[in-house]
Structure formats: structure tokens, C-alpha cells
Motif scaffolding. Structure first.
Motif, PDB file in Angstrom:
ATOM      1  N   ASN A   1       0.795  -1.226   0.000  1.00 38.17           N
ATOM      2  CA  ASN A   1       0.000   0.000   0.000  1.00 38.17           C
ATOM      3  C   ASN A   1       0.830   1.280   0.000  1.00 38.17           C
ATOM      4  N   GLY A   2       2.143   1.135  -0.149  1.00 36.20           N
ATOM      5  CA  GLY A   2       3.000   2.313  -0.335  1.00 36.20           C
ATOM      6  C   GLY A   2       3.146   3.173   0.906  1.00 36.20           C
ATOM      7  N   SER A   3       3.568   4.401   0.650  1.00 34.82           N
ATOM      8  CA  SER A   3       3.941   5.272   1.775  1.00 34.82           C
ATOM      9  C   SER A   3       2.945   6.417   1.959  1.00 34.82           C
ATOM     10  N   LEU A   4       3.115   7.124   3.048  1.00 36.68           N
ATOM     11  CA  LEU A   4       2.297   8.316   3.312  1.00 36.68           C
ATOM     12  C   LEU A   4       2.542   9.341   2.209  1.00 36.68           C
ATOM     13  N   PHE A   5       3.789   9.426   1.760  1.00 36.08           N
ATOM     14  CA  PHE A   5       4.138  10.352   0.685  1.00 36.08           C
ATOM     15  C   PHE A   5       3.266  10.073  -0.545  1.00 36.08           C
ATOM     16  N   ASN A   6       3.225   8.784  -0.969  1.00 38.44           N
ATOM     17  CA  ASN A   6       2.411   8.422  -2.145  1.00 38.44           C
ATOM     18  C   ASN A   6       0.952   8.778  -1.914  1.00 38.44           C
ATOM     19  N   THR A   7       0.426   8.382  -0.741  1.00 41.91           N
ATOM     20  CA  THR A   7      -1.007   8.578  -0.459  1.00 41.91           C
ATOM     21  C   THR A   7      -1.362  10.057  -0.501  1.00 41.91           C
ATOM     22  N   LEU A   8      -0.487  10.846   0.105  1.00 41.56           N
ATOM     23  CA  LEU A   8      -0.748  12.277   0.221  1.00 41.56           C
ATOM     24  C   LEU A   8      -0.744  12.950  -1.138  1.00 41.56           C
ATOM     25  N   TYR A   9       0.275  12.651  -1.936  1.00 39.67           N
ATOM     26  CA  TYR A   9       0.392  13.396  -3.190  1.00 39.67           C
ATOM     27  C   TYR A   9      -0.413  12.780  -4.314  1.00 39.67           C
ATOM     28  N   ALA A  10      -0.755  11.484  -4.160  1.00 41.98           N
ATOM     29  CA  ALA A  10      -1.676  10.913  -5.143  1.00 41.98           C
ATOM     30  C   ALA A  10      -3.067  11.498  -4.896  1.00 41.98           C
ATOM     31  N   ALA A  11      -3.359  11.829  -3.606  1.00 42.22           N
ATOM     32  CA  ALA A  11      -4.688  12.350  -3.256  1.00 42.22           C
ATOM     33  C   ALA A  11      -4.995  13.636  -4.022  1.00 42.22           C
ATOM     34  N   GLY A  12      -3.971  14.412  -4.270  1.00 42.92           N
ATOM     35  CA  GLY A  12      -4.177  15.673  -4.981  1.00 42.92           C
ATOM     36  C   GLY A  12      -4.245  15.469  -6.488  1.00 42.92           C
ATOM     37  N   SER A  13      -3.806  14.298  -6.953  1.00 39.03           N
ATOM     38  CA  SER A  13      -3.738  14.077  -8.395  1.00 39.03           C
ATOM     39  C   SER A  13      -5.085  13.571  -8.922  1.00 39.03           C
ATOM     40  N   GLN A  14      -5.149  13.439 -10.233  1.00 41.43           N
ATOM     41  CA  GLN A  14      -6.434  13.101 -10.849  1.00 41.43           C
ATOM     42  C   GLN A  14      -6.941  11.707 -10.474  1.00 41.43           C
ATOM     43  N   ASN A  15      -6.013  10.729 -10.512  1.00 39.34           N
ATOM     44  CA  ASN A  15      -6.499   9.366 -10.239  1.00 39.34           C
ATOM     45  C   ASN A  15      -6.268   8.912  -8.798  1.00 39.34           C
ATOM     46  N   GLY A  16      -5.832   9.838  -7.942  1.00 38.00           N
ATOM     47  CA  GLY A  16      -5.630   9.455  -6.539  1.00 38.00           C
ATOM     48  C   GLY A  16      -6.946   9.369  -5.783  1.00 38.00           C
ATOM     49  N   LYS A  17      -6.943   8.510  -4.744  1.00 38.44           N
ATOM     50  CA  LYS A  17      -8.150   8.425  -3.890  1.00 38.44           C
ATOM     51  C   LYS A  17      -8.118   9.583  -2.911  1.00 38.44           C
TER      52      LYS A  17
END
Ligand code: ATP
Length: 623
Positions: A420-436
Motif C-alpha cells: 500500500n505504499g507510503s504516506l508520501f504516495n497517499t498524500l500526493y496521489a490524493a491531490g492528483s487526478q487518479n488518486g483516492k
């Protein structure tokens, strides 16, 4: 939704809490015609699978009793809070059926009687707040001391001695204004007079009253239970000493050279905790720090496979080896050799400041994250000492190393690979188009859990002077349940620690004081780094962007000018996150990033503030 059985049990629980308010409680939604989760009964919140997770009914004018038999039919219950009501009677033994209870808040009621013995078996229970009631009897043997982090029992009528709590874990403790007696156990300078005052027969630090010098009657009782035992005890002790001497001699042979006198943990309590390990309660493998001679015979180089491996992807890696891995967990086969790790199928995940990270697949299907360490300014002996210490601390939110390899040329560390990756991924994917979306509640929860774990680690490894040293959002990973885990704990030497090492050998008192002061400040480096993570969580901005952006500078400049909503992550603002709580988180972050290390709070203080904030958020969801 909850089953009919749980539903009617909860209605029964409420009938007992408020026997004279039946109509009112029906109005709160607590009735058989509705569902506690779907129809949002007052004070109830549920997990996504529709089971009741928390019951918070503070200040609700309840005047009945606690029907734990009915309450604990809700098996997933984690939080029960009934503060500031008028409840009476005792806490029934049936509370022991609430197996997943983490917090029990019953302060400011009229509860009485002894604490139930079953509390001891609630292994997840970490907060017990029962202050300002009429509880009586002893505290001893009633509490889950190995898991507790907060116990507030002030202003009751508890008697007897204070049990030998594991004070390393506790971050809040108060038993003032009771009838406790005897010597206060070693509280490791963590709690002051206010935690113990108002108990006339209590003595020892931190209270000003010294204890009488006579030997403790408890010890006498144990050694001389009967006259017969007394007669033979000399022989028994002699026998034990001889056996212990031989065991010690044998053990000495295998204990690492780098740490000759640091036999694991001296205190029984600590030893129990450390040997419980993270592998489903089994003892972790002894992490003897010296690499043992390899089964491979030392002559054969690494046979190259066609698929990529660490050996084929890395330049300059030493392929010939006479040493094996030091395996710390049963997830990695004991027979695994350094060469096997190098030639296993691998994928390069990233090259960080301190080395490369590979996803490696083992023959048994387990995926490892293997870090090849580069220029860490850490000696072989120090590396081994640190891994030993860290791998023996047991905390569910810490990712422990599973194996390591250490020679002069190479240092490799293997962790479980987290899909499930890192907090970094989760945080910055959240701002992106396909992030949750990364909701505010989840962010607060992550912040509180990480803070709590760091506070725990700081306490456990304080004496060894080992902090995290490289804390950042990419070192906070998520397990399968999306619970945060801190990775790579304790590997970094924080600049001045090198100098400290030479200082610490000095016999001069002044230098020893200096050493202690510096070691202390290495923990403050973690506090700063954690503050930066908090800033990332609340602003949604990357901490450092290749010299182009510095989050700390940016936030400080915004603070100096006028506060504006611009500082907060726009995803949080559009989610409708509480402005007040976002501001509180920002304030905590600002305290952590204070340029003066000594003015930064301790991790325990930060953890408590965040736990309270997180609770406030959870409670607000129930209203
Ligand atoms: N156990 C793991 N499971 C899954 N991903 C991991 C694991 N450990 C690290 N990662 C991820 O691999 C990437 C590289 O990690 P690595 O630790 O090498 O770099 P870093 O944290 O960016 O820098 P540094 O070298 O300073 O630690 C990061 O995105 C990190 O989140």
C-alpha cells in the motif's frame, strides 16, 4: 448493519444506563426498529463494514449502571466513553468480553467497588480514565500494564501498593488523592509529584517523602514462604548460580563482539515485552550481531540469472561472500544466504539519499524491500548494535527489519514489502487526478498513531540514544489495513552523534553531561521532522521540492503575514474539514518545527495533543 442480537443487546445496555429516561433514549434513536449504524443512534459510530466501533455518551445525564454483558455483545467495539454522567455500581467482569476495547473513559461518575480482574486480559486497552469516582481496592494485577499508555485514576479510594507498571510505555499516569501506600516504583522521571500526591502512606520519588530503609516485606515473603524452603534456599541459590554461570559462559561465546556487555534487557518486564516479538507473539530470533560463517563455502560467486536481481542491477556490489544474512524473523528462511538475496528476482523501486531500494521476491513468495545502504556514516559495529536494539522493540506500528547483512563493504537491510505504499504516495496521489481522497479524519488518525509510536520508541531507545533520524513521509508505510507503520527506525547517525561517541568514552563529568544533552537533542530532530510531516498533512504540499520549494519556509512566511485559508490543503477545505482542528494541527506542527530544539515539545507531549485532537474529531462525527 448490526445483527438483531447486537441491536437488542445495545438497547438493553441503554435501558440500564438510563432506566428513567426510556422515552428520551428512544428519541436518541436507540430502539429496535432502527439500526445503530445506518440510522446513526446518538453517540454511536461504526466502521465501514457496519459494525459498532465507538459509543460516546459523555454529559448525557445518565444515572443507571454499566451493563457490560449487553455492551460487549457488540464485538467490534473499540471506544466506550461515558464521562461526566451519574452512573453507579461497579464495572462488571463481563467488560472482559469487549476484546477490542482500546479506550474506556468513565471519569466523573459515581462508580464504586473493585476494578474487575478481567481488565487485565484486554490486550488492546490503552487508555483507562476512571478519575473522580468511588473505586476501592487494589490496582495491582487488575490492569493490562503491558499495553496501557494512559491511566487516570485520581480521586478515588484505591488502596494497597502501586503495581510495577511498565512506565516506559505510559505517557499519562495519575493516581493522586487515593489511599495508596508503600514505595512508588521507578517512574523513569516521567511523572511528577502531582501524579502521586494526596496518598498519605505513599513514599519515594518523585514525592518528597523518603521511604523507610527496611527491606521490603514483599521480598522476604517470596524467599521464605515456609521454614522448609528457608532451609534449602541456600542450596537452591547455589545451584542456580552454578547453572547460570555455565549458561552465561556458553552465551558469551555467541554474543556479538561489538556489544560485549549489553546482554539483552536486564529488566524482567522489558525482557518479556521484547521477546514477545512481532511474529504473532513468538520470540524474535536472537539478533546476534556477528555475521556467521556462510553455508556456501565462501568460494562461489553469485550465479547470475536471466531476470533482473540486485546483483545484476547494482554496480560494484561484492559478489563473493563468506557471510550469511542475519535473519531476524521466521518470514525469511534461516537458511537464506546473502548470495540468495542478491540473485533473487528484484525490481529497483527508488534511489534515495542513503542508498537504493529493491523489491525482491523470495522463493517462498514473500516480497521484501531490500535497502542497500550507501555512505551512511555508520560503523559496522554501530550498524549492528542499532539493528539489534530496534529489531527487539515490539510495537504494532513499527516495521521491524526481517534480516540484514553487514560487512565492511556492504550493508543491506530487508523489510517486509508494503503493497500500500507510503504516506508520501497517499498524500500526493490524493491531490492528483487518479488518486483516492485522503480524508481529514484519516490524516488525523495517521498523525496520532505515528506520534504515539515515535513517543514509544523514544522512550524505549532513549537510554541507547537511538532516534529515528530520517523521518519523512516516504518512511511511513501502510499495511494491508491502511494502518501506518514507521520504517527505517534508528539507522541514521545524526551529525553530532559521531562526535558524541568519542565524548561518551570520556570520564569527565562535564563531557558526560554534554553527551546526555546532545543525545537528548537527537530526539528533537525527530520532533522537527514529525512537525514537517504534520505540515504536509495539513497543507497537502511536498516538504522539499528539489530546492524549488521549502514548506517550512513557506508556512513560516504565511504565519508572519495574515492567516488565510490558503495555507490548508484545498482538498481538506472542500471536504469540509473542521477549520478549528486544522488550525490546531498547524499549531502543533509549528511547535515541533521551532528552530530552537530545546523549545520543541517532547514526542509524548505531541502524541497526547494529537490523540486528543483525533478523539475530538471522532466524537464530533457522532453528533
Ligand atoms: N518496506 C517497503 N515497502 C514498500 N515500499 C517501500 C518500503 N520501504 C521503502 N519503500 C518505498 O521505496 C521508495 C524508496 O525508499 P528509500 O527508503 O530508498 O528512499 P527515501 O525514503 O526516499 O530516501 P532515504 O534514502 O533517505 O531513506 C520510497 O518511495 C519508499 O516509500
Amino acid at each position: 448493519s448490526e445483527s438483531e442480537m447486537v441491536k437488542s443487546a445495545l438497547v438493553r445496555f441503554m435501558d440500564n444506563l438510563a432506566p428513567w429516561e426510556r422515552e428520551a433514549t428512544r428519541y436518541w434513536g436507540w430502539n429496535l426498529e432502527t439500526d445503530p449504524c445506518r440510522d446513526r443512534w446518538k453517540g454511536v459510530s461504526c466502521s465501514s463494514d457496519g459494525s459498532v466501533k465507538t459509543i460516546v455518551l459523555d454529559d448525557s445525564n445518565l444515572s443507571g449502571t454499566l451493563d457490560a454483558t449487553s455492551l460487549c455483545m457488540a464485538k467490534s467495539l473499540q471506544i466506550v466513553s461515558l464521562k461526566r454522567n451519574n452512573l453507579h455500581g461497579s464495572i462488571p467482569e463481563a467488560i472482559g468480553d469487549c476484546k477490542y476495547l482500546t479506550r474506556l473513559y468513565l471519569s466523573d461518575n459515581n462508580f464504586s467497588g473493585n476494578l474487575p480482574n478481567s481488565l487485565e486480559h484486554l490486550c488492546s486497552l490503552r487508555w483507562i480514565h476512571i478519575a473522580r469516582n468511588n473505586f476501592t481496592g487494589p490496582l495491582s494485577d487488575k490492569l493490562p500494564t503491558s499495553s496501557l499508555i494512559s491511566f487516570l485514576g485520581e480521586n478515588n479510594n484505591f488502596s494497597g501498593e502501586i503495581p510495577d507498571f511498565d512506565f516506559t510505555k505510559l505517557i499519562q499516569f495519575n493516581v493522586s488523592n487515593n489511599n495508596l501506600k508503600g514505595q512508588i516504583p521507578d517512574v523513569r522521571n516521567k511523572f511528577g509529584v502531582e501524579s502521586f500526591s494526596g496518598n498519605p502512606d505513599l513514599c519515594g520519588l518523585p514525592l518528597p517523602t523518603a521511604c523507610p530503609p527496611s527491606p521490603s516485606p514483599r521480598k522476604e515473603k517470596r524467599l521464605f514462604i515456609t521454614d522448609g524452603v528457608a532451609i534449602y534456599s541456600g542450596y537452591i541459590i547455589l545451584g542456580i548460580t552454578v547453572v547460570a554461570f555455565f549458561v552465561y559462559k556458553l552465551a558469551r561465546k555467541s554474543v556479538c563482539k561489538s556489544e560485549p556487555s549489553e546482554a539483552l534487557n536486564k529488566k524482567e518486564g522489558t525482557r518479556q515485552r521484547l521477546t514477545r516479538g512481532n511474529d504473532g507473539g513468538r520470540k524474535r530470533e536472537d539478533c546476534c550481531c556477528e555475521s556467521k560463517s556462510g553455508g556456501g563455502g565462501g568460494g562461489g560467486g553469485v550465479e547470475m540469472r536471466s531476470e533482473p536481481s540486485i546483483a545484476s542491477l547494482e554496480s560494484g556490489i561484492t559478489l563473493m561472500s563468506t557471510s550469511t544474512l542475519v535473519v531476524l524473523s521466521s518470514r525469511v528462511s534461516k537458511a537464506m544466504r546473502f548470495e540468495d538475496l542478491l540473485r533473487a528476482p528484484a525490481e529497483l523501486i527508488g534511489r534515495g539519499m542513503h542508498g537504493s531500494l529493491y523489491k525482491v521476491m523470495l522463493d517462498n513468495g514473500v516480497f521484501l524491500a531490500v535497502k542497500r545502504i550507501k555512505d551512511w556514516g555508520i560503523s559496522e559495529a554501530d550498524f549492528q548494535r542499532r539493528i539489534c536494539k530496534v529489531s527487539q522493540v515490539n510495537h504494532p506500528s513499527l516495521l521491524p527489519p526481517l534480516a540484514y547483512y553487514c560487512s565492511r563493504q556492504e550493508k543491506l537491510l530487508a523489510y517486509e514489502y508494503m503493497d500500500n505504499g507510503s504516506l508520501f504516495n497517499t498524500l500526493y496521489a490524493a491531490g492528483s487526478q487518479n488518486g483516492k481522497p485522503f480524508w481529514w479524519g484519516s490524516r488525523l488518525n495517521v498523525a496520532a498513531k505515528v506520534a504515539e509510536t515515535l513517543a514509544y520508541m523514544h522512550e524505549e531507545l532513549r537510554e541507547s540514544g537511538i532516534a529515528h533520524g530520517n523521518l519523512k513521509s516516504s518512511n511511513i508505510l501502510f499495511n494491508n489495513n491502511m494502518e501506518p507503520l514507521i520504517s527505517e527506525y534508528g539507522l541514521m547517525v545524526i551529525e553530532h552523534q559521531q562526535a558524541l561517541r568519542s565524548l561518551s568514552h570520556s570520564k569527565s563529568v562535564r563531557n558526560r553531561v554534554l553527551t546526555a544533552a546532545h543525545a537528548y537533542s537527537t530526539f528533537k530532530v525527530d520532533v522537527y521532522a514529525f512537525g514537517v510531516i504534520l505540515l504536509e498533512l495539513v497543507t497537502g504540499r511536498v516538504a522539499y521540492n528539489q530546492g524549488a520549494f521549502d514548506l517550512v519556509k513557506w508556512v513560516n512566511s504565511v504565519v508572519r503575514e495574515e492567516w488565510s485559508v490558503e495555507v490548508f490543503d484545498k482538498n481538506l477545505v472542500s471536504e469540509g474539514a473542521s477549520g478549528e482542528r486544522m488550525m490546531s494541527l498547524l499549531q502543533i506542527a509549528l511547535k515541533c518545527i521551532n528552530p530552537s530544539p530545546s523549545d520543541r515539545p517532547s514526542m509524548s507531549e505531541v502524541a497526547l495533543a494529537l490523540i486528543a485532537l483525533n478523539e475530538e474529531e471522532e466524537t464530533s462525527l457522532n453528533i
